[in-house]
Design a protein around this motif. Structure first.
Motif, PDB file in Angstrom:
ATOM      1  N   THR A   1       0.860  -1.245   0.001  1.00  0.00           N
ATOM      2  CA  THR A   1      -0.079  -0.195  -0.120  1.00  0.00           C
ATOM      3  C   THR A   1       0.765   1.261  -0.013  1.00  0.00           C
ATOM      4  O   THR A   1       2.119   1.274   0.422  1.00  0.00           O
ATOM      5  CB  THR A   1      -0.920  -0.006   1.102  1.00  0.00           C
ATOM      6  OG1 THR A   1      -1.756   1.051   1.102  1.00  0.00           O
ATOM      7  CG2 THR A   1      -0.181   0.281   2.577  1.00  0.00           C
TER       8      THR A   1
ATOM      9  N   VAL B   1       0.364   3.006  -5.508  1.00  0.00           N
ATOM     10  CA  VAL B   1      -0.559   2.146  -5.901  1.00  0.00           C
ATOM     11  C   VAL B   1      -1.776   2.561  -6.830  1.00  0.00           C
ATOM     12  O   VAL B   1      -2.220   3.772  -6.688  1.00  0.00           O
ATOM     13  CB  VAL B   1      -1.278   1.420  -4.829  1.00  0.00           C
ATOM     14  CG1 VAL B   1      -2.403   0.316  -5.151  1.00  0.00           C
ATOM     15  CG2 VAL B   1      -0.322   0.735  -3.788  1.00  0.00           C
TER      16      VAL B   1
ATOM     17  N   PHE C   1      -7.664  -6.170  -4.600  1.00  0.00           N
ATOM     18  CA  PHE C   1      -7.395  -5.463  -3.499  1.00  0.00           C
ATOM     19  C   PHE C   1      -8.179  -6.287  -2.338  1.00  0.00           C
ATOM     20  O   PHE C   1      -8.940  -6.919  -2.498  1.00  0.00           O
ATOM     21  CB  PHE C   1      -8.099  -4.046  -3.481  1.00  0.00           C
ATOM     22  CG  PHE C   1      -7.326  -3.266  -4.390  1.00  0.00           C
ATOM     23  CD1 PHE C   1      -6.342  -2.406  -4.114  1.00  0.00           C
ATOM     24  CD2 PHE C   1      -7.472  -3.117  -5.687  1.00  0.00           C
ATOM     25  CE1 PHE C   1      -5.606  -1.640  -4.706  1.00  0.00           C
ATOM     26  CE2 PHE C   1      -6.842  -2.363  -6.649  1.00  0.00           C
ATOM     27  CZ  PHE C   1      -5.900  -1.654  -6.045  1.00  0.00           C
TER      28      PHE C   1
ATOM     29  N   GLY D   1      -7.852  -2.691   1.554  1.00  0.00           N
ATOM     30  CA  GLY D   1      -7.032  -1.614   1.171  1.00  0.00           C
ATOM     31  C   GLY D   1      -5.528  -2.096   0.765  1.00  0.00           C
ATOM     32  O   GLY D   1      -4.677  -1.004   0.386  1.00  0.00           O
ATOM     33  N   TRP D   2      -5.256  -3.234   0.844  1.00  0.00           N
ATOM     34  CA  TRP D   2      -3.888  -3.862   0.289  1.00  0.00           C
ATOM     35  C   TRP D   2      -4.011  -4.287  -1.353  1.00  0.00           C
ATOM     36  O   TRP D   2      -4.845  -4.978  -1.496  1.00  0.00           O
ATOM     37  CB  TRP D   2      -3.135  -4.963   1.215  1.00  0.00           C
ATOM     38  CG  TRP D   2      -2.785  -4.745   2.516  1.00  0.00           C
ATOM     39  CD1 TRP D   2      -3.696  -4.640   3.529  1.00  0.00           C
ATOM     40  CD2 TRP D   2      -1.675  -4.188   3.007  1.00  0.00           C
ATOM     41  NE1 TRP D   2      -3.039  -4.395   4.825  1.00  0.00           N
ATOM     42  CE2 TRP D   2      -1.913  -4.038   4.327  1.00  0.00           C
ATOM     43  CE3 TRP D   2      -0.607  -4.045   2.451  1.00  0.00           C
ATOM     44  CZ2 TRP D   2      -0.773  -3.476   5.272  1.00  0.00           C
ATOM     45  CZ3 TRP D   2       0.539  -3.570   3.040  1.00  0.00           C
ATOM     46  CH2 TRP D   2       0.622  -3.434   4.616  1.00  0.00           C
TER      47      TRP D   2
END
Length: 518
Positions: free
Chosen positions: A367, A371, A386, A389-390
């Motif tokens: 992250t 990105v 995803f 949020g990663w």
């Protein structure tokens, strides 16, 4: 708290700023042709005016580009940026059907196509401007009017406004279009300058040895930001010409992939030209095999800079700078792709998204400001890419206690034989230590007894067929030994010069008369 503003710098201002500061310095050199920064800015502005006036190109419109490296292809990027339009460059080595797929996905308003690609222009059925003389569209050069030296003001953009649809290399299935935004790319450019080519100024020079439609184009944006002249070679890739240009223009940096470094440092011309000006030879796209790394260090000195990153993160995941490369046996960082890039957070996660401790293998997730904004018109792919949020890279690896990362391979490359996970890269590294093996790839293929077995495809330097099974036996665990070793004259490569398992697998199936199920 609601942000007061999401406004950001239009990337086109990078060209304006450099042209204002260094108007008479060289911006691009291509054969006998040279363009100063002032001239390039004027040409870009003229092209932008042409696109807006004659084709209605404005903010958010897509412009598809099919062209090999040349000054007009490069200028089209900056014209699109200043208009707030979205640049959609194709790999020029792709087929007409590849371009048609890109057009169907991106729905461009205009195609800019080099004269060498009439079949590509015909298959898209789009309004077309040509680079060069042809009958499928008017030549941009004859339409440009650069008499007006008044700078064209770049349109206002927000951080999340798309700037570039960056097509992935398509290691599985059709390529997807990663959305790169003005705000994200501003971060990426600053990050690359800090982590890859620190201290770069207008006194440097940069040589292009890969297609500007991909990572090389990102790299050349850094040169615009710093006022560094870009040198374009003439014609197809030729190591002898590359080394001649390095010496002639005192080239200090190049963006490459491991295959290109290998070809350059194995060619006799490396010993016939002065390359002492090189400070940063950046390699990305795949880890470099150790035997190739050592050869490059011995030929070029401590100039290699490795970064790991996907198009979706625009290269900004890890970096292994030149000072940490070493050709000695027992090098402590052998196999490492480096530490996290400035402003980037990385975790090794298990299949549920939980972070794993140092030494344990899992999926590398990232992250940070580099990105991308997601895949263009592909919610299904976004949902898979995803998690909390990663961004999930799909690459397997581990981290050591100091925070250096080691890649095992793509999750999709791993195969399971007799219940054991096998990572092809470990076997490939061993095979490449054999003095006669120039290239190799290990593929997991279906097997009725073991589930999957390894098939090694090797290319030897003199077309020989050494007993690699006997040589490999003492060097690797028995269960990891490939069940078959094949010899080919060459391995298929992507348009960006990378050996991709998808292409090797397809060729293996074709040659052996197999199916995906064996």
């Amino acid at each position: 708290m609601t942000p007061c503003s999401t406004r950001t710098m239009n990337l086109g201002h990078l060209l304006d700023q450099t042209a204002r500061r260094l108007p008479d310095n060289p911006a691009m050199i291509w054969g006998d042709a040279r363009w100063t920064w002032a001239r390039m800015r004027a040409r870009v502005d003229a092209m932008a005016r042409l696109l807006a006036r004659d084709h209605g190109i404005g903010k958010g419109d897509r412009v598809l580009v099919q062209s090999a490296n040349n000054n007009q292809m490069w200028e089209s990027l900056w014209a699109c940026l200043k208009l707030g339009a979205i640049w959609v460059p194709a790999n020029f080595r792709g087929s007409p059907d590849d371009l048609r797929w890109m057009a169907e996905l991106s729905q461009p308003k205009l195609l800019i196509c080099e004269a060498e690609f009439p079949d590509h222009a015909a298959i898209c059925g789009l309004p077309t401007l040509a680079i060069g003389k042809t009958d499928f569209g008017p030549d941009i050069e004859t339409l440009l009017s650069v008499q007006d030296d008044t700078p064209l003001r770049a349109v206002d953009v927000d951080r999340d406004d798309p700037a570039w649809l960056f097509f992935t290399s398509g290691s599985t299935g059709r390529p997807k279009a990663a959305v790169l935004t003005h705000g994200q790319m501003g971060f990426v450019i600053a990050n690359h300058l800090a982590d890859l080519i620190p201290g770069t100024t207008e006194d440097d020079a940069s040589l292009v040895v890969a297609p500007l439609s991909h990572g090389a184009g990102i790299h050349q944006m850094l040169q615009v930001a710093r006022g560094v002249p870009t040198i374009l070679p003439n014609g197809p890739f030729d190591p002898a010409e590359i080394w001649r240009l390095v010496a002639q223009y005192r080239v200090s940096n190049m963006f490459t992939v491991p295959t290109i470094v290998k070809l350059l440092t194995e060619h006799p011309a490396v010993d016939h030209h002065d390359h002492s000006s090189l400070r940063h030879v950046i390699y990305a796209g795949a880890p470099m095999y150790r035997v190739d790394q050592v050869r490059a260090l011995e030929k070029l000195g401590p100039v290699l800079v490795q970064y790991f990153g996907l198009g979706e993160v625009t290269g900004c995941i890890t970096v292994l700078p030149a000072r940490l490369h070493d050709a000695a046996d027992g090098w402590a960082l052998q196999g490492s792709c480096g530490y996290p890039r400035t402003g980037i957070q990385i975790e090794i996660q298990d299949e549920t998204g939980q972070p794993l401790p140092a030494g344990q293998t899992g999926e590398l997730c990232v992250t940070g400001g580099a990105v991308f904004a997601g895949y263009w018109n592909d919610p299904g792919a976004n949902a898979k890419a995803f998690r909390d949020g990663w961004f999930r890279t799909g690459d397997l690896g581990h981290m050591d206690q100091r925070g250096f990362f080691y890649l095992t391979g793509r999750e999709s490359d791993m195969f399971i034989s007799g219940g054991s996970n096998i990572h092809p890269r470990e076997i490939e590294e061993k095979l490449l230590l054999h003095p006669e093996v120039a290239e190799c790839a290990v593929i997991g293929m279906p097997d009725p007894t073991w589930g999957e077995v390894g098939v090694a495809i090797c290319v030897t330097r003199a077309g020989t067929r050494p007993d690699l099974a006997a040589w490999l036996g003492p060097r690797i665990a028995r269960y990891k030994l490939p069940r078959r070793i094949l010899f080919w004259d060459g391995l298929p490569k992507s348009g960006y010069g990378k050996i991709t398992k998808k292409l090797v697998r397809e060729e293996l199936i074709r040659r052996e008369g197999l199916t995906e199920n064996g």
